[in-house]
Design an enzyme around this catalytic site. Structure first.
Site, PDB file in Angstrom:
ATOM      1  N   TYR A  82       1.996   4.741   1.761  1.00 35.18           N
ATOM      2  CA  TYR A  82       1.952   5.189   3.149  1.00 35.18           C
ATOM      3  C   TYR A  82       0.643   5.937   3.385  1.00 35.18           C
ATOM      4  CZ  TYR A  82       7.032   4.335   3.166  1.00 35.18           C
ATOM      5  OH  TYR A  82       8.272   3.776   3.080  1.00 35.18           O
ATOM      6  N   PHE A 127       7.735   2.657  -1.174  1.00 31.25           N
ATOM      7  CA  PHE A 127       8.755   2.803  -0.132  1.00 31.25           C
ATOM      8  C   PHE A 127       9.328   4.217  -0.016  1.00 31.25           C
ATOM      9  CE2 PHE A 127       8.938  -1.785  -1.079  1.00 31.25           C
ATOM     10  CZ  PHE A 127       8.711  -2.293   0.193  1.00 31.25           C
ATOM     11  N   HIS A 176      10.068  -9.049   4.242  1.00 32.83           N
ATOM     12  CA  HIS A 176       9.821  -7.618   4.105  1.00 32.83           C
ATOM     13  C   HIS A 176      10.847  -6.832   4.930  1.00 32.83           C
ATOM     14  CE1 HIS A 176       7.647  -3.773   4.273  1.00 32.83           C
ATOM     15  NE2 HIS A 176       6.997  -4.207   3.210  1.00 32.83           N
ATOM     16  N   ASP A 216       0.845  -1.202   0.000  1.00 34.58           N
ATOM     17  CA  ASP A 216       0.000   0.000   0.000  1.00 34.58           C
ATOM     18  C   ASP A 216       0.880   1.251   0.000  1.00 34.58           C
ATOM     19  OD1 ASP A 216      -2.351  -1.375   0.149  1.00 34.58           O
ATOM     20  OD2 ASP A 216      -3.050  -0.421   1.989  1.00 34.58           O
TER      21      ASP A 216
END
Length: 222
Positions: free
Chosen positions: A67, A78, A188, A65
């Site tokens: 932020y 990211f 992750h 998703d």
């Protein structure tokens, strides 16, 4: 449907924009922006594509998703703008780059447009999110769209590097032909899982070694 996106992507994804699910997705997203605060800004929904045309893609890094905090999402997975504090997952990505390459970062902000402009598609699986509501735009059609993006890249390009971090990203790897592309998988980079194998995965040097071996320019990750 007319979608404002970089021309080479518009050409390759035109079939998706004509499908019923995309029309329903567009209606949902427009209503969400009208009713409240949604990230990223509308002009940045397709920013990952705008900065990295189809034929320029060399590496795909897949996020989940955008932020959902105030001012963070900027359309690149990211990444955050230079004025924003670097989120924990990106801090860990930077730590791994420095460890992997054995050099300090030259650029220390969270603005990753420098990667995108070199051919790194920083793709979130879901391209919008309601403010302060993680996952709020999941299962509305974005995942089908980004699956199509991955599939088209897999089918029509050769010798790309796909970095899949975490189980969610790995599940989207089903659309990649591993006989013609390099798929790198790891936990992750979030603080909850980075020590379980993301640190030490050396994806950045491995990606560059693969690109060089196939006569492509390596990425300047620093």
């Amino acid at each position: 449907m007319q979608v404002k996106i970089e021309p080479s992507w518009a050409e390759h994804l035109s079939g998706e924009f004509e499908k019923e699910y995309f029309a329903e997705l567009a209606t949902f997203v427009k209503k969400e922006y009208a009713d409240g605060v949604v990230y990223p800004a509308p002009k940045n929904i397709f920013r990952a594509f705008d900065l990295c045309p189809f034929e320029k893609v060399r590496v795909v890094i897949l996020g989940q998703d955008p932020y959902h905090g105030t001012g963070q999402a900027n359309g690149l997975a990211f990444a955050v703008d230079e004025s924003e504090a670097i989120p924990p997952s990106l801090q860990n990505i930077f730590k791994e780059i420095q460890s992997d390459l054995g050099k300090p970062l030259v650029h220390t902000s969270g603005n990753l447009s420098r990667w995108a402009q070199q051919g790194v598609l920083l793709l979130n699986a879901t391209l919008t999110v309601r403010a302060h509501s993680a996952g709020s735009h999941q299962e509305k059609g974005w995942e089908q769209f980004t699956d199509a993006v991955i599939k088209i890249l897999s089918e029509e390009r050769e010798h790309l590097v796909f970095m899949l971090w975490g189980n969610y990203a790995k599940s989207k790897g089903a659309h990649i032909d591993r006989t013609k592309h390099l798929v790198l998988e790891a936990p992750h980079p979030s603080p909850f899982s980075a020590t379980s194998g993301f640190f030490g995965s050396r994806h950045f040097s491995r990606a560059n070694e693969y690109l060089v071996a196939h006569n492509k320019t390596p990425i300047d990750w620093l």
